[in-house]
Design a protein around this motif. Sequence first.
Motif, PDB file in Angstrom:
ATOM      1  N   ALA A 149       0.851  -1.192   0.000  1.00 53.88           N
ATOM      2  CA  ALA A 149       0.000   0.000   0.000  1.00 53.88           C
ATOM      3  C   ALA A 149       0.883   1.236   0.000  1.00 53.88           C
ATOM      4  N   ALA A 150       0.412   2.292  -0.660  1.00 60.78           N
ATOM      5  CA  ALA A 150       1.134   3.566  -0.716  1.00 60.78           C
ATOM      6  C   ALA A 150       0.154   4.699  -0.487  1.00 60.78           C
ATOM      7  N   ARG A 151       0.652   5.769   0.111  1.00 62.05           N
ATOM      8  CA  ARG A 151      -0.193   6.926   0.417  1.00 62.05           C
ATOM      9  C   ARG A 151       0.591   8.196   0.092  1.00 62.05           C
ATOM     10  N   ARG A 152      -0.062   9.101  -0.622  1.00 60.57           N
ATOM     11  CA  ARG A 152       0.570  10.386  -0.920  1.00 60.57           C
ATOM     12  C   ARG A 152       0.498  11.276   0.316  1.00 60.57           C
ATOM     13  N   ASP A 153       1.644  11.771   0.737  1.00 56.95           N
ATOM     14  CA  ASP A 153       1.729  12.669   1.878  1.00 56.95           C
ATOM     15  C   ASP A 153       2.279  14.011   1.405  1.00 56.95           C
ATOM     16  N   ASP A 154       2.352  14.959   2.306  1.00 56.48           N
ATOM     17  CA  ASP A 154       2.898  16.263   1.950  1.00 56.48           C
ATOM     18  C   ASP A 154       4.338  16.094   1.472  1.00 56.48           C
ATOM     19  N   GLY A 155       4.566  16.405   0.212  1.00 58.67           N
ATOM     20  CA  GLY A 155       5.911  16.370  -0.318  1.00 58.67           C
ATOM     21  C   GLY A 155       6.404  15.032  -0.800  1.00 58.67           C
ATOM     22  N   GLY A 156       5.588  13.981  -0.735  1.00 65.61           N
ATOM     23  CA  GLY A 156       6.096  12.692  -1.198  1.00 65.61           C
ATOM     24  C   GLY A 156       5.107  11.561  -0.974  1.00 65.61           C
ATOM     25  N   TRP A 157       5.656  10.359  -0.830  1.00 62.95           N
ATOM     26  CA  TRP A 157       4.861   9.146  -0.670  1.00 62.95           C
ATOM     27  C   TRP A 157       5.364   8.349   0.527  1.00 62.95           C
ATOM     28  N   THR A 158       4.421   7.743   1.250  1.00 56.67           N
ATOM     29  CA  THR A 158       4.722   6.767   2.291  1.00 56.67           C
ATOM     30  C   THR A 158       4.195   5.423   1.816  1.00 56.67           C
ATOM     31  N   PHE A 159       4.960   4.370   2.038  1.00 59.12           N
ATOM     32  CA  PHE A 159       4.524   3.069   1.554  1.00 59.12           C
ATOM     33  C   PHE A 159       4.955   1.974   2.517  1.00 59.12           C
ATOM     34  N   ALA A 160       4.341   0.801   2.359  1.00 61.46           N
ATOM     35  CA  ALA A 160       4.661  -0.324   3.232  1.00 61.46           C
ATOM     36  C   ALA A 160       4.322  -1.628   2.533  1.00 61.46           C
ATOM     37  N   MET A 161       5.103  -2.642   2.820  1.00 58.31           N
ATOM     38  CA  MET A 161       4.813  -4.017   2.433  1.00 58.31           C
ATOM     39  C   MET A 161       4.532  -4.774   3.721  1.00 58.31           C
ATOM     40  N   THR A 162       3.373  -5.409   3.802  1.00 57.15           N
ATOM     41  CA  THR A 162       2.937  -6.002   5.054  1.00 57.15           C
ATOM     42  C   THR A 162       2.465  -7.438   4.853  1.00 57.15           C
ATOM     43  N   ASN A 163       2.281  -8.132   5.975  1.00 55.84           N
ATOM     44  CA  ASN A 163       1.661  -9.452   5.996  1.00 55.84           C
ATOM     45  C   ASN A 163       0.151  -9.247   5.905  1.00 55.84           C
ATOM     46  N   PRO A 164      -0.513  -9.753   4.861  1.00 60.34           N
ATOM     47  CA  PRO A 164      -1.944  -9.490   4.709  1.00 60.34           C
ATOM     48  C   PRO A 164      -2.809 -10.134   5.791  1.00 60.34           C
ATOM     49  N   LYS A 165      -2.274 -11.103   6.515  1.00 56.33           N
ATOM     50  CA  LYS A 165      -3.064 -11.770   7.547  1.00 56.33           C
ATOM     51  C   LYS A 165      -3.193 -10.935   8.814  1.00 56.33           C
ATOM     52  N   ASP A 166      -2.093 -10.257   9.205  1.00 54.00           N
ATOM     53  CA  ASP A 166      -2.133  -9.529  10.469  1.00 54.00           C
ATOM     54  C   ASP A 166      -1.660  -8.080  10.361  1.00 54.00           C
ATOM     55  N   GLY A 167      -1.252  -7.653   9.168  1.00 52.50           N
ATOM     56  CA  GLY A 167      -0.822  -6.274   8.979  1.00 52.50           C
ATOM     57  C   GLY A 167       0.572  -5.961   9.484  1.00 52.50           C
ATOM     58  N   SER A 168       1.310  -6.965   9.980  1.00 56.03           N
ATOM     59  CA  SER A 168       2.664  -6.696  10.473  1.00 56.03           C
ATOM     60  C   SER A 168       3.573  -6.323   9.304  1.00 56.03           C
ATOM     61  N   PRO A 169       4.500  -5.397   9.520  1.00 55.96           N
ATOM     62  CA  PRO A 169       5.295  -4.877   8.397  1.00 55.96           C
ATOM     63  C   PRO A 169       6.490  -5.736   8.030  1.00 55.96           C
ATOM     64  N   HIS A 170       6.691  -5.894   6.741  1.00 60.21           N
ATOM     65  CA  HIS A 170       7.938  -6.438   6.211  1.00 60.21           C
ATOM     66  C   HIS A 170       8.896  -5.297   5.861  1.00 60.21           C
ATOM     67  N   LEU A 171       8.333  -4.193   5.387  1.00 58.48           N
ATOM     68  CA  LEU A 171       9.115  -3.031   4.956  1.00 58.48           C
ATOM     69  C   LEU A 171       8.249  -1.799   5.120  1.00 58.48           C
ATOM     70  N   VAL A 172       8.844  -0.709   5.593  1.00 55.23           N
ATOM     71  CA  VAL A 172       8.169   0.589   5.611  1.00 55.23           C
ATOM     72  C   VAL A 172       9.120   1.587   4.969  1.00 55.23           C
ATOM     73  N   GLY A 173       8.560   2.561   4.255  1.00 53.99           N
ATOM     74  CA  GLY A 173       9.431   3.495   3.553  1.00 53.99           C
ATOM     75  C   GLY A 173       8.746   4.784   3.187  1.00 53.99           C
ATOM     76  N   ARG A 174       9.553   5.690   2.649  1.00 50.44           N
ATOM     77  CA  ARG A 174       9.035   6.962   2.179  1.00 50.44           C
ATOM     78  C   ARG A 174       9.892   7.429   0.998  1.00 50.44           C
ATOM     79  N   ALA A 175       9.265   8.175   0.098  1.00 46.77           N
ATOM     80  CA  ALA A 175       9.941   8.738  -1.064  1.00 46.77           C
ATOM     81  C   ALA A 175       9.652  10.227  -1.101  1.00 46.77           C
ATOM     82  N   THR A 176      10.705  11.043  -1.221  1.00 48.11           N
ATOM     83  CA  THR A 176      10.553  12.495  -1.246  1.00 48.11           C
ATOM     84  C   THR A 176      11.432  13.077  -2.347  1.00 48.11           C
ATOM     85  N   PRO A 177      11.042  14.201  -2.939  1.00 52.89           N
ATOM     86  CA  PRO A 177      11.895  14.827  -3.949  1.00 52.89           C
ATOM     87  C   PRO A 177      13.257  15.170  -3.393  1.00 52.89           C
ATOM     88  N   ALA A 178      14.305  14.937  -4.168  1.00 52.99           N
ATOM     89  CA  ALA A 178      15.671  15.231  -3.713  1.00 52.99           C
ATOM     90  C   ALA A 178      16.027  16.679  -3.985  1.00 52.99           C
TER      91      ALA A 178
END
Length: 297
Positions: free
Chosen positions: A268-297
Amino acid sequence: MPTTPPPAKTLDGEPGRLGTLVRAALPAVPGVNQLPGVRKGPARDFAGLSYRREQVVAERARVDAYASVCGFPRRDVVPVTYPHMLAFPLHMAIMGDPAFPYPAIGMVHVENAITAHRAVGVGEALDVTTEVGPPRPHARGVLLDFVTTVTADGGTAWESTSTYLRRGRTIEGDVAPGLEVPDPPTGGVEWRLPADLGRTYASVSGDANPIHLYPLTARALGFPRQIAHGMWTKARSVAAIENRLPDAVTVEVAFKKPVFLPGTVAFAARRDDGGWTFAMTNPKDGSPHLVGRATPA
Protein backbone atom coordinates in the motif's frame (compact mmCIF):
# COMPACT_ATOMS: atom_id res chain seq x y z
CA MET A 1 42.11 3.32 18.54
CA PRO A 2 41.23 3.42 14.81
CA THR A 3 43.76 5.08 12.54
CA THR A 4 43.24 7.01 9.31
CA PRO A 5 41.17 5.05 6.75
CA PRO A 6 43.27 3.61 3.92
CA PRO A 7 42.79 4.83 0.32
CA ALA A 8 40.18 3.12 -1.84
CA LYS A 9 41.09 -0.20 -3.41
CA THR A 10 40.11 -0.76 -7.04
CA LEU A 11 38.22 -3.79 -8.32
CA ASP A 12 39.36 -4.29 -11.90
CA GLY A 13 37.20 -5.88 -14.59
CA GLU A 14 34.15 -7.97 -13.79
CA PRO A 15 34.22 -9.15 -10.16
CA GLY A 16 33.71 -12.90 -9.82
CA ARG A 17 30.37 -13.35 -8.08
CA LEU A 18 30.94 -16.85 -6.69
CA GLY A 19 34.54 -16.17 -5.72
CA THR A 20 33.60 -12.95 -3.94
CA LEU A 21 30.83 -14.69 -1.99
CA VAL A 22 33.11 -17.56 -1.00
CA ARG A 23 35.82 -15.19 0.22
CA ALA A 24 33.26 -13.26 2.23
CA ALA A 25 31.91 -16.46 3.81
CA LEU A 26 35.26 -18.03 4.79
CA PRO A 27 35.71 -16.00 8.03
CA ALA A 28 32.59 -17.74 9.40
CA VAL A 29 34.16 -21.22 8.98
CA PRO A 30 35.86 -22.45 12.18
CA GLY A 31 39.54 -23.16 11.67
CA VAL A 32 39.61 -21.59 8.22
CA ASN A 33 38.92 -18.23 9.84
CA GLN A 34 42.37 -18.32 11.46
CA LEU A 35 44.30 -18.67 8.21
CA PRO A 36 46.40 -15.75 6.94
CA GLY A 37 44.42 -13.67 4.47
CA VAL A 38 41.15 -14.82 6.05
CA ARG A 39 41.60 -14.00 9.72
CA LYS A 40 39.78 -10.82 10.72
CA GLY A 41 41.42 -7.97 12.59
CA PRO A 42 40.04 -6.60 15.87
CA ALA A 43 37.06 -4.28 15.60
CA ARG A 44 38.69 -1.71 17.88
CA ASP A 45 41.38 -1.08 15.24
CA PHE A 46 39.02 -0.71 12.29
CA ALA A 47 39.24 2.80 10.80
CA GLY A 48 37.28 2.17 7.63
CA LEU A 49 37.61 0.64 4.20
CA SER A 50 36.78 1.71 0.66
CA TYR A 51 36.56 -0.02 -2.72
CA ARG A 52 35.80 1.37 -6.17
CA ARG A 53 34.93 0.23 -9.69
CA GLU A 54 35.69 2.50 -12.62
CA GLN A 55 33.79 2.94 -15.88
CA VAL A 56 31.13 0.34 -15.08
CA VAL A 57 28.49 0.23 -17.81
CA ALA A 58 24.79 -0.15 -17.06
CA GLU A 59 24.30 -2.75 -19.78
CA ARG A 60 20.93 -3.08 -21.51
CA ALA A 61 20.57 -6.85 -21.05
CA ARG A 62 21.31 -6.70 -17.32
CA VAL A 63 19.11 -3.69 -16.71
CA ASP A 64 16.20 -5.34 -18.55
CA ALA A 65 16.62 -8.62 -16.65
CA TYR A 66 16.65 -6.75 -13.33
CA ALA A 67 13.63 -4.66 -14.32
CA SER A 68 11.67 -7.76 -15.26
CA VAL A 69 12.32 -9.49 -11.92
CA CYS A 70 11.47 -6.38 -9.90
CA GLY A 71 8.40 -5.16 -11.82
CA PHE A 72 9.85 -2.11 -13.56
CA PRO A 73 8.98 -1.24 -17.17
CA ARG A 74 11.63 -1.33 -19.89
CA ARG A 75 13.00 2.19 -20.29
CA ASP A 76 16.08 4.02 -21.56
CA VAL A 77 17.01 4.95 -17.99
CA VAL A 78 17.75 2.47 -15.21
CA PRO A 79 15.36 1.86 -12.29
CA VAL A 80 16.23 4.06 -9.34
CA THR A 81 17.30 1.01 -7.31
CA TYR A 82 19.47 -0.51 -10.09
CA PRO A 83 22.81 1.16 -9.25
CA HIS A 84 22.80 -0.91 -6.05
CA MET A 85 23.54 -3.87 -8.34
CA LEU A 86 26.74 -2.13 -9.42
CA ALA A 87 27.70 -1.45 -5.80
CA PHE A 88 26.93 -4.90 -4.40
CA PRO A 89 30.29 -6.42 -5.52
CA LEU A 90 31.97 -3.62 -3.58
CA HIS A 91 29.94 -4.46 -0.47
CA MET A 92 31.09 -8.07 -0.74
CA ALA A 93 34.70 -7.08 -1.42
CA ILE A 94 34.71 -4.97 1.74
CA MET A 95 33.14 -7.73 3.84
CA GLY A 96 35.64 -10.24 2.47
CA ASP A 97 38.65 -8.03 3.17
CA PRO A 98 40.67 -9.19 6.20
CA ALA A 99 40.72 -5.61 7.47
CA PHE A 100 36.93 -5.66 7.83
CA PRO A 101 36.40 -7.02 11.35
CA TYR A 102 33.16 -8.99 10.85
CA PRO A 103 32.24 -12.04 8.71
CA ALA A 104 29.70 -11.39 5.95
CA ILE A 105 27.55 -14.28 7.17
CA GLY A 106 25.38 -12.81 9.90
CA MET A 107 25.33 -9.23 8.60
CA VAL A 108 21.68 -8.12 8.52
CA HIS A 109 20.58 -5.37 6.13
CA VAL A 110 18.24 -3.23 8.28
CA GLU A 111 17.92 0.07 6.39
CA ASN A 112 18.61 1.45 2.93
CA ALA A 113 18.47 5.04 1.69
CA ILE A 114 18.92 6.01 -1.96
CA THR A 115 19.20 9.49 -3.44
CA ALA A 116 19.08 9.77 -7.21
CA HIS A 117 20.23 13.22 -8.30
CA ARG A 118 19.21 12.52 -11.88
CA ALA A 119 18.16 9.66 -14.11
CA VAL A 120 20.98 7.29 -15.09
CA GLY A 121 20.87 6.22 -18.71
CA VAL A 122 21.17 2.64 -19.91
CA GLY A 123 24.65 2.33 -21.41
CA GLU A 124 26.21 5.04 -19.25
CA ALA A 125 29.74 4.44 -17.94
CA LEU A 126 29.85 5.05 -14.19
CA ASP A 127 32.45 5.23 -11.45
CA VAL A 128 31.19 3.49 -8.30
CA THR A 129 32.76 3.87 -4.83
CA THR A 130 31.63 2.24 -1.59
CA GLU A 131 33.13 3.07 1.77
CA VAL A 132 32.38 2.01 5.33
CA GLY A 133 33.57 3.64 8.52
CA PRO A 134 33.94 2.37 12.09
CA PRO A 135 30.89 0.67 13.65
CA ARG A 136 28.36 2.62 15.66
CA PRO A 137 26.38 1.33 18.64
CA HIS A 138 23.05 -0.48 18.49
CA ALA A 139 20.97 -2.06 21.26
CA ARG A 140 21.62 -5.54 19.81
CA GLY A 141 25.17 -5.12 18.52
CA VAL A 142 26.74 -2.64 16.12
CA LEU A 143 25.69 -0.91 12.90
CA LEU A 144 27.86 -0.37 9.83
CA ASP A 145 26.96 2.12 7.12
CA PHE A 146 28.06 1.22 3.59
CA VAL A 147 27.99 4.52 1.69
CA THR A 148 28.03 4.33 -2.12
CA THR A 149 28.60 7.19 -4.54
CA VAL A 150 28.04 6.84 -8.29
CA THR A 151 29.61 9.53 -10.47
CA ALA A 152 29.67 10.28 -14.18
CA ASP A 153 31.15 13.20 -16.13
CA GLY A 154 32.55 14.65 -12.93
CA GLY A 155 29.23 14.86 -11.09
CA THR A 156 27.39 12.72 -8.55
CA ALA A 157 24.43 10.96 -10.13
CA TRP A 158 23.36 8.59 -7.36
CA GLU A 159 24.11 7.88 -3.71
CA SER A 160 23.03 5.31 -1.17
CA THR A 161 23.57 4.19 2.40
CA SER A 162 23.05 0.54 3.27
CA THR A 163 22.99 0.01 7.03
CA TYR A 164 23.88 -3.46 8.31
CA LEU A 165 23.39 -4.80 11.84
CA ARG A 166 25.98 -7.12 13.32
CA ARG A 167 24.41 -8.76 16.35
CA GLY A 168 26.55 -9.34 19.42
CA ARG A 169 28.67 -7.15 21.63
CA THR A 170 27.99 -3.45 21.23
CA ILE A 171 30.30 -0.48 21.73
CA GLU A 172 30.17 2.68 23.77
CA GLY A 173 28.23 5.67 22.50
CA ASP A 174 24.74 6.97 21.98
CA VAL A 175 22.37 4.77 19.99
CA ALA A 176 20.91 6.80 17.11
CA PRO A 177 17.24 6.24 16.23
CA GLY A 178 16.56 4.37 13.03
CA LEU A 179 14.25 5.41 10.21
CA GLU A 180 10.82 6.31 11.55
CA VAL A 181 7.77 6.17 9.26
CA PRO A 182 4.70 7.26 11.27
CA ASP A 183 1.42 5.50 10.53
CA PRO A 184 2.50 3.49 7.49
CA PRO A 185 -0.36 2.39 5.21
CA THR A 186 -1.70 -1.17 5.42
CA GLY A 187 -3.73 -3.41 3.16
CA GLY A 188 -3.65 -2.61 -0.53
CA VAL A 189 -2.84 -4.90 -3.43
CA GLU A 190 -1.66 -8.45 -2.69
CA TRP A 191 1.29 -10.08 -4.45
CA ARG A 192 1.87 -13.83 -4.47
CA LEU A 193 5.60 -14.54 -4.37
CA PRO A 194 6.96 -17.82 -5.77
CA ALA A 195 9.36 -20.16 -3.99
CA ASP A 196 12.14 -19.47 -6.50
CA LEU A 197 12.01 -15.67 -6.20
CA GLY A 198 15.24 -15.58 -4.18
CA ARG A 199 17.08 -17.62 -6.81
CA THR A 200 15.66 -15.48 -9.62
CA TYR A 201 16.71 -12.26 -7.93
CA ALA A 202 20.12 -13.73 -7.10
CA SER A 203 20.65 -14.42 -10.81
CA VAL A 204 20.26 -10.71 -11.67
CA SER A 205 21.82 -9.20 -8.54
CA GLY A 206 24.72 -11.50 -7.73
CA ASP A 207 23.46 -11.76 -4.12
CA ALA A 208 23.41 -15.53 -3.63
CA ASN A 209 23.25 -15.51 0.17
CA PRO A 210 22.06 -19.03 1.15
CA ILE A 211 19.17 -17.65 3.22
CA HIS A 212 17.46 -16.65 -0.05
CA LEU A 213 17.92 -19.79 -2.10
CA TYR A 214 16.43 -23.05 -0.77
CA PRO A 215 14.74 -24.31 2.42
CA LEU A 216 17.79 -26.45 3.24
CA THR A 217 20.32 -23.62 2.89
CA ALA A 218 18.07 -21.22 4.80
CA ARG A 219 17.57 -23.69 7.66
CA ALA A 220 21.34 -24.05 7.97
CA LEU A 221 21.40 -20.36 8.89
CA GLY A 222 18.43 -20.39 11.27
CA PHE A 223 15.44 -19.71 9.01
CA PRO A 224 12.56 -22.19 8.57
CA ARG A 225 12.68 -21.65 4.80
CA GLN A 226 14.15 -19.21 2.28
CA ILE A 227 13.36 -15.48 2.48
CA ALA A 228 13.08 -12.74 -0.13
CA HIS A 229 15.97 -10.29 -0.52
CA GLY A 230 15.36 -7.02 1.28
CA MET A 231 16.49 -5.06 -1.78
CA TRP A 232 13.94 -6.95 -3.90
CA THR A 233 11.17 -5.84 -1.53
CA LYS A 234 12.41 -2.26 -1.87
CA ALA A 235 12.73 -2.45 -5.65
CA ARG A 236 9.27 -4.01 -6.04
CA SER A 237 7.75 -1.33 -3.83
CA VAL A 238 9.43 1.47 -5.78
CA ALA A 239 8.32 -0.10 -9.07
CA ALA A 240 4.71 0.15 -7.90
CA ILE A 241 4.93 3.95 -7.56
CA GLU A 242 7.81 4.79 -9.92
CA ASN A 243 5.63 6.64 -12.43
CA ARG A 244 4.65 9.08 -9.65
CA LEU A 245 8.21 9.88 -8.57
CA PRO A 246 10.55 12.58 -9.94
CA ASP A 247 13.93 11.69 -11.45
CA ALA A 248 15.64 13.41 -8.50
CA VAL A 249 14.29 11.51 -5.51
CA THR A 250 15.25 10.08 -2.12
CA VAL A 251 13.80 6.70 -1.18
CA GLU A 252 14.36 5.45 2.37
CA VAL A 253 13.24 2.10 3.78
CA ALA A 254 13.54 0.06 6.94
CA PHE A 255 13.46 -3.71 6.63
CA LYS A 256 11.31 -5.25 9.34
CA LYS A 257 10.11 -8.88 9.34
CA PRO A 258 11.45 -11.30 6.70
CA VAL A 259 9.27 -12.37 3.77
CA PHE A 260 9.19 -16.18 3.65
CA LEU A 261 8.97 -17.86 0.26
CA PRO A 262 6.61 -18.87 -1.15
CA GLY A 263 4.27 -16.33 0.41
CA THR A 264 1.84 -13.48 -0.05
CA VAL A 265 2.46 -9.83 0.81
CA ALA A 266 0.32 -6.72 0.65
CA PHE A 267 1.56 -3.39 -0.68
CA ALA A 268 0.00 0.00 0.00
CA ALA A 269 1.13 3.57 -0.72
CA ARG A 270 -0.19 6.93 0.42
CA ARG A 271 0.57 10.39 -0.92
CA ASP A 272 1.73 12.67 1.88
CA ASP A 273 2.90 16.26 1.95
CA GLY A 274 5.91 16.37 -0.32
CA GLY A 275 6.10 12.69 -1.20
CA TRP A 276 4.86 9.15 -0.67
CA THR A 277 4.72 6.77 2.29
CA PHE A 278 4.52 3.07 1.55
CA ALA A 279 4.66 -0.32 3.23
CA MET A 280 4.81 -4.02 2.43
CA THR A 281 2.94 -6.00 5.05
CA ASN A 282 1.66 -9.45 6.00
CA PRO A 283 -1.94 -9.49 4.71
CA LYS A 284 -3.06 -11.77 7.55
CA ASP A 285 -2.13 -9.53 10.47
CA GLY A 286 -0.82 -6.27 8.98
CA SER A 287 2.66 -6.70 10.47
CA PRO A 288 5.29 -4.88 8.40
CA HIS A 289 7.94 -6.44 6.21
CA LEU A 290 9.11 -3.03 4.96
CA VAL A 291 8.17 0.59 5.61
CA GLY A 292 9.43 3.49 3.55
CA ARG A 293 9.03 6.96 2.18
CA ALA A 294 9.94 8.74 -1.06
CA THR A 295 10.55 12.49 -1.25
CA PRO A 296 11.89 14.83 -3.95
CA ALA A 297 15.67 15.23 -3.71
